[in-house]
Every structure is written in C-alpha cells, then in structure tokens.
Design an enzyme around this catalytic site. Sequence first.
Site, mmCIF file in Angstrom:
data_model
loop_
_atom_site.group_PDB
_atom_site.id
_atom_site.type_symbol
_atom_site.label_atom_id
_atom_site.label_comp_id
_atom_site.label_asym_id
_atom_site.label_seq_id
_atom_site.Cartn_x
_atom_site.Cartn_y
_atom_site.Cartn_z
ATOM 1 N N SER A 1 -3.846 8.874 8.324
ATOM 2 C CA SER A 1 -3.266 7.709 7.185
ATOM 3 C C SER A 1 -1.856 8.704 7.037
ATOM 4 O O SER A 1 -2.145 9.451 6.058
ATOM 5 C CB SER A 1 -4.502 7.381 5.639
ATOM 6 O OG SER A 1 -3.496 7.090 4.927
ATOM 7 N N ARG B 1 -7.952 -2.679 -2.216
ATOM 8 C CA ARG B 1 -7.620 -1.934 -1.382
ATOM 9 C C ARG B 1 -8.201 -0.411 -1.205
ATOM 10 O O ARG B 1 -8.057 0.125 -2.688
ATOM 11 C CB ARG B 1 -6.409 -1.899 -0.936
ATOM 12 C CG ARG B 1 -5.808 -2.717 0.043
ATOM 13 C CD ARG B 1 -4.456 -3.379 1.033
ATOM 14 N NE ARG B 1 -4.192 -1.899 1.981
ATOM 15 C CZ ARG B 1 -3.086 -1.883 2.235
ATOM 16 N NH1 ARG B 1 -2.311 -2.655 2.056
ATOM 17 N NH2 ARG B 1 -2.774 -0.844 3.142
ATOM 18 N N ASP C 1 -0.414 -0.828 13.181
ATOM 19 C CA ASP C 1 -0.015 -2.340 12.822
ATOM 20 C C ASP C 1 0.788 -3.298 13.817
ATOM 21 O O ASP C 1 1.393 -4.252 13.344
ATOM 22 C CB ASP C 1 1.831 -1.890 11.741
ATOM 23 C CG ASP C 1 1.545 -0.722 10.234
ATOM 24 O OD1 ASP C 1 -0.074 -1.167 10.777
ATOM 25 O OD2 ASP C 1 2.581 -0.676 10.070
ATOM 26 N N GLY D 1 0.741 -1.089 -0.397
ATOM 27 C CA GLY D 1 0.147 -0.077 0.370
ATOM 28 C C GLY D 1 0.387 1.060 -0.337
ATOM 29 O O GLY D 1 0.613 2.594 -0.565
HETATM 30 C C1 S3P Z 1 2.408 3.525 6.360
HETATM 31 C C2 S3P Z 1 1.122 3.927 6.701
HETATM 32 C C3 S3P Z 1 0.643 3.157 7.874
HETATM 33 C C4 S3P Z 1 0.589 2.389 7.823
HETATM 34 C C5 S3P Z 1 1.139 1.119 6.696
HETATM 35 C C6 S3P Z 1 2.382 2.113 6.251
HETATM 36 C C7 S3P Z 1 3.333 4.493 5.843
HETATM 37 O O1 S3P Z 1 -0.860 3.266 6.552
HETATM 38 O O2 S3P Z 1 0.001 0.662 8.557
HETATM 39 O O3 S3P Z 1 2.240 -0.115 7.158
HETATM 40 O O4 S3P Z 1 4.517 3.953 5.765
HETATM 41 O O5 S3P Z 1 3.076 4.976 5.165
HETATM 42 P P1 S3P Z 1 -2.073 4.290 6.703
HETATM 43 O O6 S3P Z 1 -0.835 5.046 6.612
HETATM 44 O O7 S3P Z 1 -2.444 3.814 5.716
HETATM 45 O O8 S3P Z 1 -2.443 4.132 7.341
#
Ligand code: S3P
Length: 429
Positions: free
Chosen positions: A168, A123, A314, A95
């Site tokens: 986020s 997602r 996480d 993601g």
């Molecule tokens: C992350 C942000 C988080 C986290 C993901 C890594 C990042 O997601 O859960 O494992 O590296 O910016 P969200 O920002 O969508 O909550």
Amino acid sequence: MNVAETWTLAARGPLRGTLRVPGDKSVSHRALLFNAIATGPATVRGLLDSEDVAATAAAVKAFGATIEQVEDGVRVTPAPPGVSPAGPIDCGNSGTSIRLLAGLLVGSGLTATLTGDDSLRGRPMGRIVDPLRAMGAAIEGAEGGKYAPLHISPATLTSFKHDLSIASAQVKSCLLLAGRHVGVSVREPKQSRDHSERMLRAMGATLTLKDGWLHLAPVQQLSPVDVLVPGDVSAAAFWLVAASIVPGSELALPGVGSNRTRTGVVDALLAMGADIEQGTIMAPGSEPVCDLLVRSADLSGARLGGELALRALDELPVLAVAAANAVGRTVISDAGELRVKESDRISRVVAGLRACGVEVDEHPDGMTIHGCAGAIPGGGTVDAHGDHRIAMAFAVASLNSDKPIQITGAQSVRSSYPAFREHLESVLG
Ligand code: S3P
C-alpha cells in the site's frame, strides 16, 4: 454538499481526437503535502482540480501553509511550525489525504483531528494506526483505532522498521512522512506506487533499498520542489478502454504519467489485444510521461493477477468493462484490496455488470468475467455508491452497449475527475 446526479448514457459512436487528461491525483496530493513542510515556497503546475485534492489543500492551509493561484499553477508556501488546526480536518472521500496527513502530523508536535465522509470513516485505518503507535505516536481512532476520526496529539517518535502485510503506497507514504526526522525502514510484499520516494529524493532526502527494505535516513529539512504534475494514467484508463471497445475510435492522449508502478492498465490492455502506441518517455521532473495513442481493437480475455493487478489496482473496474466486451473469459485475482477502496469495488463491479446483462462470477479477491465478444446488453441501473471510479467505469460501459445504462451517484466523479462528462462530449464530437 454534493447534489445526487443520475446519468443515462447510451452508445454514440466512435471516440476521436485529442484529450489532455487532468493531473495525476497521487502526485497532486504529494506535491501539496510535501511542499507544505519544506523550507521554502514551490510552484506546482498541472495540479488536479478535484474534490480529493481540494481536501488536501484545505488541510495544509488548516495548519498554516498557504496556497495561492499563480499564473501557471499554484504556489505553496510552507506552514510556520506550531500551528495546530482550529477544528477537525475533513478529508472528504480521500484515503490518500487522511493517511498521508496522519503520517505528516504525528511527529510534528501538533494536535489535530482527521475525519471524512461515511465512506472514508468506514475504511481501515488500523493499518496506519498500529505502526504509528509502535513508533511512539499518540493517535486514537474509532473502535480502538480501527477507523477515522483519528485524533493526533504531540508525541516523541523513535526510529522504526515495519513489514507491511499488504502492498500500500498510502501506508508506506504515511510511515515515511512520520519517520522523516528519526529514520524509518519499510518493506512491502510487492512494490506499490513510488511517487513519495521520487518526490522525497527530489527534496533532498536519502532513500535506499536493500533486501526489499526501503530505508529513509533522518532528514531535518526538506528542500522545496517545483512539480510538473503528469497527466493521470488512472484518468487516461477510462479513455484507453473506451476507445478500445468502441469500433472506429482513435484517440490521442498526450502527456500521461508513465511511472511503471502505475501503468499496469496499459500492459493489461495490451495483453488483451489492445492497439495502444506509446511515445517516447520523457522525464521533465521526477516522474516520467509519454504520449499515448489508442485505436479500437478486438479484445480477448486475459488473466489479470499478481504484480499486474497491483500495478492496475485502481483501473480494475474499467478493465472489467473491457473484459465484458472481450472474447472469452477474464480472471481478475489478487485484488482483495479493491473491497476496501471508496466502495467495495469487487461487489460494485459484479453487481453493475450483472445489471447490464454480463455474466460474472464473484471471488473473494476478484472476479471472472465472461466476455460478450462485442457490445454488452446494457439496459440496467448501476449504483456508483459514491465511488468515482465505479461511475466512470460504467459510463465507459455505456459507450458500447445495446441499451442505455443508468448510473446513480454519478456526482462522485468530482473526487478525481470533475471534467469527465465534458471530456466525454468533446471526444464523441
Ligand atoms: C494511492 C494509493 C493506492 C490507490 C489510491 C491512491 C496513493 O491506495 O488505490 O487511489 O496516492 O498513494 P493503497 O496504497 O492504499 O493501495
């Protein structure tokens, strides 16, 4: 393509010794992505070697950056302008890769398609597509922009302001990258991890915070930044819980990232009665690190919600495992975002704990775990559902369980922690 793996793991006594956890995943992605658009080469040391980070590395190479192995790390040489990737960029399970790349590419004048595996294509992407379109980006996606694949075409962006409805770091970072040449302001309901802000500042960008609004002033060129990636606190979380729940354990974890936006897992475990010593905090670069020492302890149930749940998001699956070993009830709340991670982590954890004989109540935004006051019954099969953190959380559960636990889909650990089994063996002696 990964071959499916099933692990059957049983309790094997205390965890002892010293373990250096792999590099932080969030910082590793950013070190590659941000340096790929800088004005000159930079060296990244301690980069996480995992499938998610490999997806980001392949992506930046696809638009012309080079990444070469050097003696003590990798050397990132930025992309020359105007190189559109020849084919779709496969972000795999990651993601962070897809959302940050989308931000990086929308205003770059390039044409690109970003896609990923079944989990990633399921997602939510509307959370980045909608604000990106509002600033003028030409970005299309499946079902009107709700899901990947995302198709990006050249467009002229304008400065904008976006109020995030959920905290986020991926969305925030996407928008900061998209707005880097024109200026951008974002506000979150609670502060998510701030690795992007720290790295962008180290590269010469000006970011200010006023009345909850984070403002990035337009920046035409980002200076390269050498990065020393801290140990991943999200990887350390598995060992912090494992050593806490297995009687007689004592484990040293040197060089773990101690950025406050990430250390909710340490605070949550301390609130549950864990015995964790934190060493002096050092800041060799833009990220703080410290050594951790954890010994086994009798844990008690706690309330894990609000800001703490966000700072440990996480890590909530493995904290649920800690809770299953604790005395009394643990209530996890304000964690609805867990349902849209690599899997629906609330239903996966609830199903897994129930399969291991633990009583759990499921809530829309979390769960209540009725602790077993020591070893859990075990004996069940847990489907990791292609989700690395579920596989590792239940591997930890097996270490203080009356009967072995079978974990299917365990190959998923390669997303973030390919050396997990090896590390487990090394601390079990
Ligand atoms: C992350 C942000 C988080 C986290 C993901 C890594 C990042 O997601 O859960 O494992 O590296 O910016 P969200 O920002 O969508 O909550």
